[in-house]
Design a protein around this motif. Structure first.
Motif, PDB file in Angstrom:
ATOM      1  N   THR A  43       0.831  -1.207   0.000  1.00 14.00           N
ATOM      2  CA  THR A  43       0.000   0.000   0.000  1.00 14.00           C
ATOM      3  C   THR A  43       0.863   1.253   0.000  1.00 14.00           C
ATOM      4  OG1 THR A  43      -1.825  -1.110   1.118  1.00 14.00           O
ATOM      5  CG2 THR A  43      -1.752   1.288   1.291  1.00 14.00           C
ATOM      6  N   GLN A  44       1.935   1.236   0.784  1.00 10.97           N
ATOM      7  CA  GLN A  44       2.814   2.406   0.864  1.00 10.97           C
ATOM      8  C   GLN A  44       3.456   2.698  -0.489  1.00 10.97           C
ATOM      9  OE1 GLN A  44       3.772   5.526   2.725  1.00 10.97           O
ATOM     10  NE2 GLN A  44       3.589   3.977   4.324  1.00 10.97           N
ATOM     11  N   LEU A  45       3.918   1.673  -1.182  1.00  8.91           N
ATOM     12  CA  LEU A  45       4.562   1.881  -2.483  1.00  8.91           C
ATOM     13  C   LEU A  45       3.579   2.425  -3.517  1.00  8.91           C
ATOM     14  CD1 LEU A  45       6.844  -1.291  -2.731  1.00  8.91           C
ATOM     15  CD2 LEU A  45       7.442   0.993  -1.897  1.00  8.91           C
ATOM     16  N   ARG A  46       2.338   1.945  -3.460  1.00 10.30           N
ATOM     17  CA  ARG A  46       1.315   2.479  -4.383  1.00 10.30           C
ATOM     18  C   ARG A  46       1.010   3.938  -4.075  1.00 10.30           C
ATOM     19  NH1 ARG A  46      -0.658  -2.793  -3.597  1.00 10.30           N
ATOM     20  NH2 ARG A  46      -2.112  -2.126  -1.970  1.00 10.30           N
ATOM     21  N   ALA A  47       0.978   4.293  -2.791  1.00 11.36           N
ATOM     22  CA  ALA A  47       0.714   5.682  -2.410  1.00 11.36           C
ATOM     23  C   ALA A  47       1.866   6.595  -2.823  1.00 11.36           C
ATOM     24  CB  ALA A  47       0.479   5.770  -0.899  1.00 11.36           C
ATOM     25  N   ILE A  48       3.089   6.126  -2.685  1.00 13.58           N
ATOM     26  CA  ILE A  48       4.252   6.911  -3.124  1.00 13.58           C
ATOM     27  C   ILE A  48       4.144   7.215  -4.613  1.00 13.58           C
ATOM     28  CG2 ILE A  48       6.755   6.809  -3.510  1.00 13.58           C
ATOM     29  CD1 ILE A  48       6.904   5.185  -0.851  1.00 13.58           C
ATOM     30  N   LYS A  49       3.786   6.208  -5.395  1.00 17.79           N
ATOM     31  CA  LYS A  49       3.620   6.394  -6.843  1.00 17.79           C
ATOM     32  C   LYS A  49       2.510   7.391  -7.145  1.00 17.79           C
ATOM     33  CE  LYS A  49       3.792   5.396 -11.307  1.00 17.79           C
ATOM     34  NZ  LYS A  49       4.912   5.847 -12.161  1.00 17.79           N
ATOM     35  N   ALA A  50       1.373   7.252  -6.456  1.00 15.36           N
ATOM     36  CA  ALA A  50       0.218   8.118  -6.724  1.00 15.36           C
ATOM     37  C   ALA A  50       0.484   9.572  -6.344  1.00 15.36           C
ATOM     38  CB  ALA A  50      -1.004   7.593  -5.971  1.00 15.36           C
ATOM     39  N   LYS A 268      14.944  11.297  -1.619  1.00 17.97           N
ATOM     40  CA  LYS A 268      14.537  12.212  -0.551  1.00 17.97           C
ATOM     41  C   LYS A 268      13.027  12.424  -0.541  1.00 17.97           C
ATOM     42  CE  LYS A 268      19.029  14.495  -0.378  1.00 17.97           C
ATOM     43  NZ  LYS A 268      19.822  15.719  -0.676  1.00 17.97           N
ATOM     44  N   LYS A 269      12.416  12.449  -1.723  1.00 15.29           N
ATOM     45  CA  LYS A 269      10.956  12.577  -1.787  1.00 15.29           C
ATOM     46  C   LYS A 269      10.267  11.367  -1.171  1.00 15.29           C
ATOM     47  CE  LYS A 269      10.799  15.530  -5.920  1.00 15.29           C
ATOM     48  NZ  LYS A 269      10.407  15.584  -7.359  1.00 15.29           N
ATOM     49  N   VAL A 270      10.831  10.189  -1.406  1.00 17.78           N
ATOM     50  CA  VAL A 270      10.280   8.960  -0.814  1.00 17.78           C
ATOM     51  C   VAL A 270      10.382   9.026   0.711  1.00 17.78           C
ATOM     52  CG1 VAL A 270      10.647   6.472  -0.545  1.00 17.78           C
ATOM     53  CG2 VAL A 270      10.698   7.512  -2.830  1.00 17.78           C
ATOM     54  N   LEU A 271      11.529   9.436   1.211  1.00 19.64           N
ATOM     55  CA  LEU A 271      11.727   9.510   2.651  1.00 19.64           C
ATOM     56  C   LEU A 271      10.836  10.569   3.283  1.00 19.64           C
ATOM     57  CD1 LEU A 271      15.619   9.126   2.741  1.00 19.64           C
ATOM     58  CD2 LEU A 271      13.899   7.384   3.280  1.00 19.64           C
ATOM     59  N   ASP A 272      10.615  11.662   2.589  1.00 23.76           N
ATOM     60  CA  ASP A 272       9.683  12.680   3.079  1.00 23.76           C
ATOM     61  C   ASP A 272       8.269  12.114   3.158  1.00 23.76           C
ATOM     62  OD1 ASP A 272      11.719  14.531   3.243  1.00 23.76           O
ATOM     63  OD2 ASP A 272      11.165  15.611   1.404  1.00 23.76           O
ATOM     64  N   ASP A 277       1.831  13.004   6.892  1.00 28.86           N
ATOM     65  CA  ASP A 277       0.587  12.567   7.542  1.00 28.86           C
ATOM     66  C   ASP A 277       0.014  11.347   6.829  1.00 28.86           C
ATOM     67  OD1 ASP A 277       0.842  14.640   9.321  1.00 28.86           O
ATOM     68  OD2 ASP A 277      -0.702  15.904   8.402  1.00 28.86           O
ATOM     69  N   GLU A 278      -0.003  11.382   5.504  1.00 29.97           N
ATOM     70  CA  GLU A 278      -0.579  10.274   4.745  1.00 29.97           C
ATOM     71  C   GLU A 278       0.269   9.012   4.875  1.00 29.97           C
ATOM     72  OE1 GLU A 278      -2.053   9.122   0.209  1.00 29.97           O
ATOM     73  OE2 GLU A 278      -1.551  11.197   0.707  1.00 29.97           O
ATOM     74  N   GLY A 279       1.573   9.154   4.748  1.00 34.17           N
ATOM     75  CA  GLY A 279       2.442   7.988   4.866  1.00 34.17           C
ATOM     76  C   GLY A 279       2.360   7.355   6.245  1.00 34.17           C
ATOM     77  N   GLN A 280       2.370   8.182   7.284  1.00 34.64           N
ATOM     78  CA  GLN A 280       2.275   7.665   8.646  1.00 34.64           C
ATOM     79  C   GLN A 280       0.929   6.998   8.915  1.00 34.64           C
ATOM     80  OE1 GLN A 280       4.827   8.326  11.714  1.00 34.64           O
ATOM     81  NE2 GLN A 280       5.653   7.544   9.790  1.00 34.64           N
TER      82      GLN A 280
END
Length: 337
Positions: A43-50, A268-272, A277-280
């Motif tokens: 789910t996290q990887l899909r959200a990073i892409k989106a 760096k964008k991935v780590l941010d 809020d969304e990633g957490q």
């Protein structure tokens, strides 16, 4: 002559813009140890892409394998970011394969949960215990203690990840060692425990074994609370999470920027994002305790075991835990496996 060069330059700029628009120059960041089935990285990887447009391919290495690969590739890095158990991250810093970066929301990360310079920082934590497929026990009682797992009733039913390779396996060793009176300077209780457990013919995989618990192949797995809750509430499996009566440990999982990463801007964008809020919230909904406590939804908190149960889970000296890991691994391989 000048005008001709300018025309070619404009054509080049337009061509580059066209390639970017069509995705021919896709943004990619390589992550080591981002497995789809672990901690809901999928789910996290899909959200990073989106949200960022950056593709991060899933990667099934564990922490030990990731560190070994980073060291092997030190002169010509392939990965951009890595996700590691905290002790492996401390070692990665010593080995010079990660670089300092203070991501967005850096100030929200508690002291002790990050390297002061940013060589690693926690994104979430987990508590180690027993992930139990109740149906696979076939009527046997759900074990409640470390001592229970040594009973003949559980022969062939217990699994743990290889503590000489996988970080969660080492966490299990630290947990049982502390619970049975050991220290980070004395792993004899853990070694004796694993020796005794061999009589019950444990299953000892190297990679995450979530699916093997759901299928019933492994009835009792030393694993984190987040995997057990995910199995119970998302996959609707008859799974219970047990915090052993003698006690256990809680540990952070961290991320780092790889030293001389091929795609530093994307990294760096991935780590941010994973600290946004969304990633957490994605981690929280996967039943991990987000490092930014404000991101834990109340409805998710209510699905965890009561606070009185978690009182038996404690933190340890993670630097000391890291320093002891290689000696423990060598001893485990020599005396147990």
């Amino acid at each position: 002559m000048t005008s001709t060069l300018q025309r070619f330059a404009r054509i080049g700029v337009l061509a580059a813009a066209g390639l970017a628009a069509t995705g021919a120059w896709a943004q990619t960041a390589i992550c080591y140890n981002c497995p789809t089935e672990w901690a809901d990285w999928g789910t996290q990887l899909r959200a990073i892409k989106a949200k960022t447009g950056i593709t991060v391919p899933a990667d099934n290495k564990n922490s030990g394998q990731s560190l070994a690969q980073l060291v092997a590739e030190k002169g010509s890095p392939v990965a951009d970011v890595t996700y590691l158990g905290v002790t492996f991250a401390i070692q990665a810093q010593k080995d010079g394969v990660v670089a300092p970066y203070q991501p967005a929301h850096w100030k929200d990360i508690p002291e002790g949960m990050k390297d002061p310079a940013g060589n690693w920082f926690s994104i979430h934590s987990g508590t180690l215990g027993f992930m139990v497929n109740v149906d696979a026990l076939k009527g046997k009682p759900v074990p409640k203690s470390w001592a229970d797992l040594l009973k003949p009733d559980y022969k062939g039913l217990v699994g743990y990840l290889d503590p000489a390779s996988a970080f969660v396996g080492y966490v299990g060793a630290v947990a049982v060692n502390e619970a049975r009176g050991g220290t980070l300077a004395n792993f004899a209780p853990a070694i004796d425990y694993f020796k005794a457990l061999q009589k019950n013919e444990p299953i000892v995989p190297k990679q995450t074994s979530y699916a093997r618990v759901l299928s019933g192949e492994i009835a009792i797995l030393l694993d984190y609370d987040f995997n057990a809750y995910r199995a119970k509430y998302k996959d609707r499996a008859n799974v219970q999470f047990v915090i052993p009566t003698e006690g256990t440990v809680v540990v952070p999982y961290v991320m780092s920027l790889v030293n001389k990463a091929p795609h530093p801007a994307e990294a760096k964008k991935v780590l941010d994002f994973v600290l946004s809020d969304e990633g957490q919230a994605i981690w929280a909904k996967a039943y991990l305790r987000p490092v930014r406590a404000s991101a834990m939804p109340k409805e998710v908190q209510a699905q965890f075991l009561p606070a009185a149960e978690y009182a038996r889970a404690k933190t340890v000296d993670y630097a000391g835990m890291a320093a002891a890991q290689r000696d423990f691994s060598a001893r485990y391989l020599k005396e147990v496996r």
